[in-house]
Design an enzyme around this catalytic site. Sequence first.
Site, mmCIF file in Angstrom:
data_model
loop_
_atom_site.group_PDB
_atom_site.id
_atom_site.type_symbol
_atom_site.label_atom_id
_atom_site.label_comp_id
_atom_site.label_asym_id
_atom_site.label_seq_id
_atom_site.Cartn_x
_atom_site.Cartn_y
_atom_site.Cartn_z
ATOM 1 N N TYR A 48 0.839 -1.207 0.000
ATOM 2 C CA TYR A 48 0.000 0.000 0.000
ATOM 3 C C TYR A 48 0.874 1.257 0.000
ATOM 4 C CZ TYR A 48 -3.053 3.653 1.887
ATOM 5 O OH TYR A 48 -3.733 4.831 2.096
ATOM 6 N N LYS A 92 1.339 4.286 -2.804
ATOM 7 C CA LYS A 92 1.133 5.717 -2.530
ATOM 8 C C LYS A 92 2.419 6.515 -2.804
ATOM 9 C CE LYS A 92 -3.222 5.870 -1.045
ATOM 10 N NZ LYS A 92 -4.297 6.398 -1.914
HETATM 11 N N1 LIG Z 1 -8.657 6.787 6.310
HETATM 12 C C1 LIG Z 1 -7.357 6.941 6.469
HETATM 13 O O1 LIG Z 1 -6.829 6.857 7.600
HETATM 14 C C2 LIG Z 1 -6.482 7.229 5.255
HETATM 15 C C3 LIG Z 1 -5.151 7.590 5.485
HETATM 16 C C4 LIG Z 1 -4.330 7.890 4.409
HETATM 17 C C5 LIG Z 1 -4.834 7.834 3.129
HETATM 18 N N2 LIG Z 1 -6.124 7.458 2.910
HETATM 19 C C6 LIG Z 1 -6.602 7.426 1.510
HETATM 20 O O2 LIG Z 1 -7.770 8.195 1.397
HETATM 21 C C7 LIG Z 1 -8.505 7.753 0.247
HETATM 22 C C8 LIG Z 1 -9.977 7.607 0.633
HETATM 23 O O3 LIG Z 1 -10.082 6.524 1.568
HETATM 24 P P1 LIG Z 1 -11.035 6.583 2.850
HETATM 25 O O4 LIG Z 1 -10.179 6.534 4.037
HETATM 26 O O5 LIG Z 1 -12.019 7.665 2.705
HETATM 27 O O6 LIG Z 1 -11.716 5.124 2.734
HETATM 28 P P2 LIG Z 1 -13.188 4.645 2.376
HETATM 29 O O7 LIG Z 1 -14.149 5.217 3.347
HETATM 30 O O8 LIG Z 1 -13.053 3.166 2.276
HETATM 31 O O9 LIG Z 1 -13.498 5.255 0.930
HETATM 32 C C9 LIG Z 1 -12.933 4.723 -0.238
HETATM 33 C C10 LIG Z 1 -13.784 5.140 -1.411
HETATM 34 O O10 LIG Z 1 -13.134 4.743 -2.624
HETATM 35 C C11 LIG Z 1 -14.059 3.962 -3.406
HETATM 36 N N3 LIG Z 1 -13.241 3.080 -4.230
HETATM 37 C C12 LIG Z 1 -12.332 2.162 -3.824
HETATM 38 N N4 LIG Z 1 -11.776 1.572 -4.898
HETATM 39 C C13 LIG Z 1 -12.337 2.143 -5.989
HETATM 40 C C14 LIG Z 1 -12.174 1.966 -7.392
HETATM 41 N N5 LIG Z 1 -11.332 1.051 -7.884
HETATM 42 N N6 LIG Z 1 -12.904 2.735 -8.236
HETATM 43 C C15 LIG Z 1 -13.772 3.657 -7.750
HETATM 44 N N7 LIG Z 1 -13.966 3.863 -6.436
HETATM 45 C C16 LIG Z 1 -13.257 3.110 -5.577
HETATM 46 C C17 LIG Z 1 -14.967 3.314 -2.377
HETATM 47 O O11 LIG Z 1 -16.218 2.885 -2.886
HETATM 48 P P3 LIG Z 1 -16.435 1.377 -3.454
HETATM 49 O O12 LIG Z 1 -15.711 0.448 -2.528
HETATM 50 O O13 LIG Z 1 -17.915 1.215 -3.476
HETATM 51 O O14 LIG Z 1 -15.831 1.389 -4.807
HETATM 52 C C18 LIG Z 1 -15.158 4.497 -1.433
HETATM 53 O O15 LIG Z 1 -16.071 5.437 -1.985
HETATM 54 C C19 LIG Z 1 -7.848 6.460 -0.213
HETATM 55 O O16 LIG Z 1 -7.041 6.739 -1.335
HETATM 56 C C20 LIG Z 1 -6.986 6.063 0.980
HETATM 57 O O17 LIG Z 1 -5.881 5.295 0.587
HETATM 58 C C21 LIG Z 1 -6.963 7.160 3.944
#
Ligand SMILES: NC(=O)c1ccc[n+]([C@@H]2O[C@H](COP(=O)([O-])OP(=O)(O)OC[C@H]3O[C@@H](n4cnc5c(N)ncnc54)[C@H](OP(=O)(O)O)[C@@H]3O)[C@@H](O)[C@H]2O)c1
Length: 238
Positions: free
Chosen positions: A142, A146
């Site tokens: 992962y 990134k």
């Molecule tokens: N939460 C944290 O602590 C954290 C920290 C650092 C970075 N991030 C990054 O922030 C971003 C958003 O994540 P989040 O934390 O908000 O998680 P989340 O609540 O799981 O949201 C992820 C979103 O991405 C969609 N998704 C995943 N794969 C996809 C694909 N191939 N095509 C289209 N949509 C897709 C999901 O919907 P579906 O599954 O229905 O497609 C969902 O809407 C990600 O890039 C993650 O790596 C998060």
Amino acid sequence: MPRTVLVTGGTSGIGRAVAAAFAADRAEVFVTGRTPDTVERTARDLGVHGVVCDAADPRQAEALAARLDGLDVLVNAAGGLARPGTEAEPGLDALLAQWRENLAQNLLTAVLTTASVRDKFTAGGSVVSIGSIGAERRGGAYGAAKAALAAWNASLSAELAPQGVTCNVVAAGYVAGTNFFHGGLSAERERALVEETHVKRPGTVEDIARTVHFLASPGARHITGQTMHVNGGAFTTR
Ligand SMILES: NC(=O)c1ccc[n+]([C@@H]2O[C@H](COP(=O)([O-])OP(=O)(O)OC[C@H]3O[C@@H](n4cnc5c(N)ncnc54)[C@H](OP(=O)(O)O)[C@@H]3O)[C@@H](O)[C@H]2O)c1
């Protein structure tokens, strides 16, 4: 004239908060996700357009792009921890699948979506991709994906600057209130993540959304090719 904004992964967590922030501007916002139910619900709740689209699938990315006449802001928020359990599985096939899925989810989603819409950008446009603190330290497949996202962003910035488009990564630390950990974050691990911040709190989805919103604002036109860390001090830069 309202801006047109596309948020991949806009149906949950960070992407949903980003979509809400732009919708509050009365922008014309498109959110995507792979799950029809959550796409439909988010579109209804936020008053935005919902499109079912797997951003890692070139045909689906092309079909999405064909629906847009022009684009002011692209936010590549789709991503997450792919196959979290497979690190313990033996064998190269499982390892390969785990790496492929993490690269597809966290790098190729942004690369393919951006390529599909790059001719649609208006001058003064912005691409903001959501990166991670995991790129800076033990992040496994992962974190490697990134880190590659940030490297790609640097070259994308040089490519799109002549079109008047800025390109940046917002690298998030631990953000509460998302589905990122698939419900698998233990209380102990969460305490440790909060403890390593200087501000002693988790990030919120609004913390990230406000930074994204700023990077797509007139005040940020000379910021491009950068990774902006939003993590409460859990990782510091020079
Ligand atoms: N939460 C944290 O602590 C954290 C920290 C650092 C970075 N991030 C990054 O922030 C971003 C958003 O994540 P989040 O934390 O908000 O998680 P989340 O609540 O799981 O949201 C992820 C979103 O991405 C969609 N998704 C995943 N794969 C996809 C694909 N191939 N095509 C289209 N949509 C897709 C999901 O919907 P579906 O599954 O229905 O497609 C969902 O809407 C990600 O890039 C993650 O790596 C998060």
